[in-house]
Design an enzyme around this catalytic site. Structure first.
Site, short mmCIF file in Angstrom:
data_model
loop_
_atom_site.label_atom_id
_atom_site.label_comp_id
_atom_site.label_asym_id
_atom_site.label_seq_id
_atom_site.Cartn_x
_atom_site.Cartn_y
_atom_site.Cartn_z
N CYS A 2 -5.02 -3.36 2.45
CA CYS A 2 -4.75 -3.44 3.88
C CYS A 2 -6.00 -3.68 4.73
O CYS A 2 -6.54 -4.76 4.71
CB CYS A 2 -3.97 -2.20 4.34
SG CYS A 2 -3.03 -2.56 5.86
N LYS B 234 -9.48 2.22 -1.85
CA LYS B 234 -9.69 1.53 -0.57
C LYS B 234 -11.04 1.90 0.05
O LYS B 234 -11.34 3.09 0.25
CB LYS B 234 -8.54 1.90 0.38
CG LYS B 234 -8.53 1.16 1.70
CD LYS B 234 -7.27 1.55 2.49
CE LYS B 234 -7.12 0.77 3.77
NZ LYS B 234 -5.86 1.14 4.48
N GLU C 247 0.86 -1.19 0.00
CA GLU C 247 0.00 0.00 0.00
C GLU C 247 0.90 1.24 0.00
O GLU C 247 1.97 1.22 0.64
CB GLU C 247 -0.84 -0.05 1.29
CG GLU C 247 -1.76 1.12 1.54
CD GLU C 247 -2.48 0.98 2.90
OE1 GLU C 247 -2.07 0.14 3.74
OE2 GLU C 247 -3.47 1.71 3.10
C1 ACM Z 1 -3.93 -0.06 7.15
O1 ACM Z 1 -5.05 -0.22 6.64
N1 ACM Z 1 -2.95 0.52 6.48
C2 ACM Z 1 -3.65 -0.53 8.50
#
Ligand code: ACM
Length: 267
Positions: free
Chosen positions: A147, A109, A38
């Site tokens: 993530c 995301k 990420e």
């Molecule tokens: C995250 O979602 N970077 C912990």
């Protein structure tokens, strides 16, 4: 096909240097799919939205996606990596998906973690899947989550229902649980997962986030096929057959996805 996950310690806000480091790390990699962390070239713990803005770029057309396309052309693989996407003045924690023929798509995301909520908009493109091919021309379906999306089993389930064979999972993990959870995400959806995490630590004031490494690739049987340590930098490569994910029968009488009792679930 061969799946690679890259793990390293990016330098905070040093995009050009980080892109050079990743390019060097990928130079000898023999793979069909490469998963990068990420926010892989920017660092994570922004002190302000201005920090995030300063390393943002359009997707496609920004320097990070362009470099990823160069790597994909050279290595003849698909590359998935996280970056700060700027779109009409709004910032998203996104992943770009590229291949030897150029830009394939993006994912924004859905589940923002901690202070990401101060800087990014929530993803608004759903959970798309991408029809791609490996170097031998074998087609497979690629899903992407970023993530903290792992904490929501609905995300990986949706990707399974959309037909994903493999979930590419760029990450900047700080919580300890994900390496234990991903084999279960893989098992309960009968697909492969490839988590690429970063290492190192970043601080804002007296708050420090330590990234836990432990990048891993998991199989539809819930096995960890390859895993990295908490602090190693490198690229782990594993051979797998994406077709293994496609028969979702558990017994002659059980089909994992078809047997879901959607009439009984609260969504
Ligand atoms: C995250 O979602 N970077 C912990």
């Amino acid at each position: 096909m061969k799946v690679a996950v890259l793990q390293y310690r990016p330098e905070f806000l040093a995009v050009d240097a980080n892109l050079d480091t990743v390019e060097e790390m990928l130079s000898e990699v023999d793979a069909d799919l490469v998963v990068l962390p990420e926010l892989f070239a920017t660092g994570y713990f922004f002190r302000s939205t201005a920090d995030a803005q300063s390393v943002s770029e359009p997707v496609p057309g920004g320097k990070t996606t362009d470099r990823m396309v160069e790597w994909a052309r050279e290595g003849k693989y698909i590359v998935v990596g996280g970056l700060v996407e700027e779109c009409s003045g709004r910032l998203f924690n996104s992943a770009a998906i590229v291949g030897p023929d150029g830009y394939v798509g993006r994912y924004r995301k859905l589940h923002l973690y901690y202070e990401e909520k101060l800087h990014f908009e929530q993803g608004n493109l759903g959970l798309p899947v991408f029809a791609v091919v490996d170097r031998s021309g074998q087609p497979y379906t690629l899903g992407v989550m970023i993530c903290f999306d792992w904490y929501y089993p609905e995300a990986s389930r949706t990707l399974a229902l959309e037909g994903a064979d493999i979930i590419a999972h760029p990450a900047n993990l700080v919580r300890p649980d994900c390496p234990r959870a991903m084999p279960i995400r893989a098992l309960e959806n009968h697909l492969f997962t490839a988590t690429a995490n970063r290492i190192g630590a970043e601080s804002v004031g007296n708050r420090t986030l330590t990234f836990i490494g432990q990048s891993e690739v998991c199989s539809p049987a819930g096995q960890v096929l390859v895993s990295m340590t908490r602090d190693e930098a490198g690229v782990a490569v594993v051979e797998l057959d994406p077709a293994e994910s496609r028969d979702r029968r558990v017994t002659d009488h059980n089909d994992l996805l078809a047997d879901r009792r959607t009439d009984a679930y609260v969504l």
